[in-house]
Write an enzyme that holds these catalytic residues in place. Sequence first.
Site, mmCIF file in Angstrom:
data_model
loop_
_atom_site.group_PDB
_atom_site.id
_atom_site.type_symbol
_atom_site.label_atom_id
_atom_site.label_comp_id
_atom_site.label_asym_id
_atom_site.label_seq_id
_atom_site.Cartn_x
_atom_site.Cartn_y
_atom_site.Cartn_z
ATOM 1 N N GLU A 284 -80.364 3.199 -0.260
ATOM 2 C CA GLU A 284 -79.797 2.020 -0.918
ATOM 3 C C GLU A 284 -79.695 0.895 0.107
ATOM 4 O O GLU A 284 -80.537 0.026 0.165
ATOM 5 C CB GLU A 284 -78.435 2.391 -1.506
ATOM 6 C CG GLU A 284 -77.978 1.453 -2.603
ATOM 7 C CD GLU A 284 -76.885 2.076 -3.452
ATOM 8 O OE1 GLU A 284 -76.211 1.327 -4.152
ATOM 9 O OE2 GLU A 284 -76.694 3.307 -3.384
ATOM 10 N N GLU B 267 -67.289 6.997 0.524
ATOM 11 C CA GLU B 267 -67.534 6.292 -0.735
ATOM 12 C C GLU B 267 -66.548 6.724 -1.814
ATOM 13 O O GLU B 267 -66.105 5.918 -2.631
ATOM 14 C CB GLU B 267 -68.965 6.555 -1.205
ATOM 15 C CG GLU B 267 -69.337 5.868 -2.499
ATOM 16 C CD GLU B 267 -70.792 6.066 -2.865
ATOM 17 O OE1 GLU B 267 -71.310 5.289 -3.683
ATOM 18 O OE2 GLU B 267 -71.413 7.007 -2.342
#
Length: 872
Positions: free
Chosen positions: A494, A755
């Site tokens: 990402e 995260e």
Amino acid sequence: MIGNAVHCAPAQTPASRSAPARPPVPPRLTPYGLRCEHRRTPLGVGEPRPLLSWRLASARAGDDPVAYELKVGDWSSGRVEDPAAIGAVYGGPPLLPRTRYGWRVTVWARDGAEGSAESWFETGQDVWQASWIAHDPAAVAHMDPPTEGDQALSHHGLLPCPQLRTSFESTAGVTRARLLISAKGLYEARVNGHRVGDAELAPGWTDYRRRIQYQVHDVTPFLLDGENVLAATVADGWWSGFTGFDPRRPGYHYGRFPELIAELHLTFDDGSTRVVATGEGWRTGHGRIRYGDLLKGECHDARAETHGWDMPGFDDSSWRPAVVTGDDHSLLVASRDEPVRALGELLPISTVLVGPGVHLVDFGQNIAGRVRLAVRDQEPGRRVTVRHGETLDGEDRLHTANLRTADATDVLITAGGAEEVFEPRFTYHGFRYAEVSGLDRLDDIRAVVLHSDTPWTGTFDCSDPEVNRLHDNIGWGQRGNFVSVPTDCPQRDERLGWLADAQVFLPTACFNADVSGFFSKWMRDVVDAQSPEGGFSNVAPLLSGVADEGAPGWADAGVLVPWHLYRVYGDDRFLDVDAMVRWVDFVARHNPDLIWRHRTGPHFADWLAPGPATPREVLATAFFHRSAALTVEAARVRGRYDEAERLGKLAARIRAVFAEAFVGDGGLVEGDTQTGYLLALAFDLLTPEQSRGAAARLAALVEESGPLTGFLGVNLLCPVLSAHGRDDLAHALLRRTDPPSWLYQVRHGATTVWERWDGVGAASMNSFNHYAFGSIGEWLYSGVAGIDQAPGSVAFREVVIRPLPGDLSRASARYESARGLISVSWHNDAEGFRLETRIPPGATATVHLPGGDTRRVTSGDHIFELVRGEKA
């Protein structure tokens, strides 16, 4: 209980307990930390009227400025009466291109004393002569195929990294040489065998369809009499490599192969000049780097090393002519930020042999960077593979499932010899662990830390080692995700500049480091990505086919980020009012009843909230109001009063609609979620009576379950609780160790922020270096230690010192603000409470002490003591 008696002493009074060490300060008012366009002595400034700024220091309390004078070359501003000034925009005649300008600032104190400091900057250029050049892409098809067993020489359609060179004669002594250079892709330049500069992954990531940054390097010491060589290696990078999680082929987003542009400007001792530029006559070939990709990794075949290719005397007759690909210079702009640099090294804390020729190395810290490996006494053709991962699996082997399509694998094919050093140059990885296979022993290995060079400005320490580890984790997460753009994570496929992550973490980032230049560049990316209709994107730089525009809390960063930057650094040029207005009007057009319910793009809600979902219309409309209200403030700052009046009416209507649609009796907000209350309270959407009820309900929800916020609420959690009298609850959250909590991560070995609160989730969406939940860092500075800025203040002109001890016995913080050093150190023990603070010249502070006492102080060093049991 602490009594109300307050003892305030000047700094020179002997302290009853040792104060933290402080660096020496000048005896009288003196500017320091001079910057041009938020950078120290930059080469290649592109702004025609650059901002020149400074900080202030003085050992004398109350030694505040009243005026300044700025001199740039032969131009002077004259004496300007402005006690708040810490910078000014150059106002002289047009600056010449490629010219060094010395500048000097003088400041005057109230009693007439003056202090000065000097610096310099160099301008860039607008008119280019060079052409874009590249290795002939058609030649790749005719390359020799990989030898059997060397599968690593070809990878996923990636191409070898071309080497480009030219030689030229110099018959007169060179007195000045400047290399202006950029690439579509990545470059590393060399002059006569010397590496140029220390930038990594240059020229950095932008939307290459809109802007391409160039850098300027002083290469004067490298030039020779006689033959000289200008050379560069280029790689795919973000331009033509694998970028983002889009599974399509490399080159899909921007271009198909890397290109180079460069001009070497020479000035000789006889006054003559010459430009050596990319174009016809350059030669190109391949060397040891068989491919280099940011996500896939990098492969070096040391057997293919072209020794001396970047030096005079090299025979390049077998190389191909470089292909001229174009002469369009319209997108070239001077860099606004400091580059990515190698800013540290880590030695292993353990190395374990886990199989024949396979070593598992633990560097003890999750970072963004690469491995440097020394290989000794190996036969030619040995394949050494380095794989990277953040964590280990249940069998203590490298865990790579969360990398998705990022291979994060580097390969060396040895040439043989006494020692070979392998260090990739055009990739980076997010990792703590490295698995090295193909060697019987590891001789020398270390991790090289890469991140954008944002000077560190903040320190924090307290009596709880786990909270200190949390603060360290937050800082490491910032380093690992500030790599040219503020990414969401450095390890998987990402690594995008998600706007929500950046806006919620920005207040923490600004305390930790000077990110003014970094975000000055990135906000250009954000505006570049704005649609013609006004919609901000969810990621910047923008990628084809990745993340549509318009998610609430994501796209709103186009307003929230520049407003916060303005407040912290005092530079009103951060406020692109046109872009902000286009965004607010865009949302209003799509939602004429002012409840943001119609899609303008995807809706990510309160991302990864572990509790009940906040109704999307509540969340979206709250952010709609916030963006409208801050755009009003920005318009006023920039003198756009008609715009401010129009949008002020819009913001008031949104606020009224929000209350009517979503707020019930007693301040209950529809959905009854922590984030719903946080947004309503923080964004001024409630009446005072409603606020009291909402704050009470928020506290009850937090007491029941701990933090249940996601990315869009977590940064507000402790500050809002503190603002509504629940410091105790904010501290309870900080010290909580059950999931969800920050210290749960610490106790489970985290060295960066995760995260997900608990680190549990599908591998495809489970990063262990994701800074959004690290936004608690702002409250560590502003709440626990107590360094804050008053509402309405800009660049810490009005400081608030309000420590919140909780059950901690001590805390301290130091912050190099745009105005100067602010520090605080406090101790809380059986004897009482002692506070020491430093306020920079030109600022005043309101000091809030436990028990409700407040004091107004000027600049300088101050000590306060509260003695237990004393009466006022």
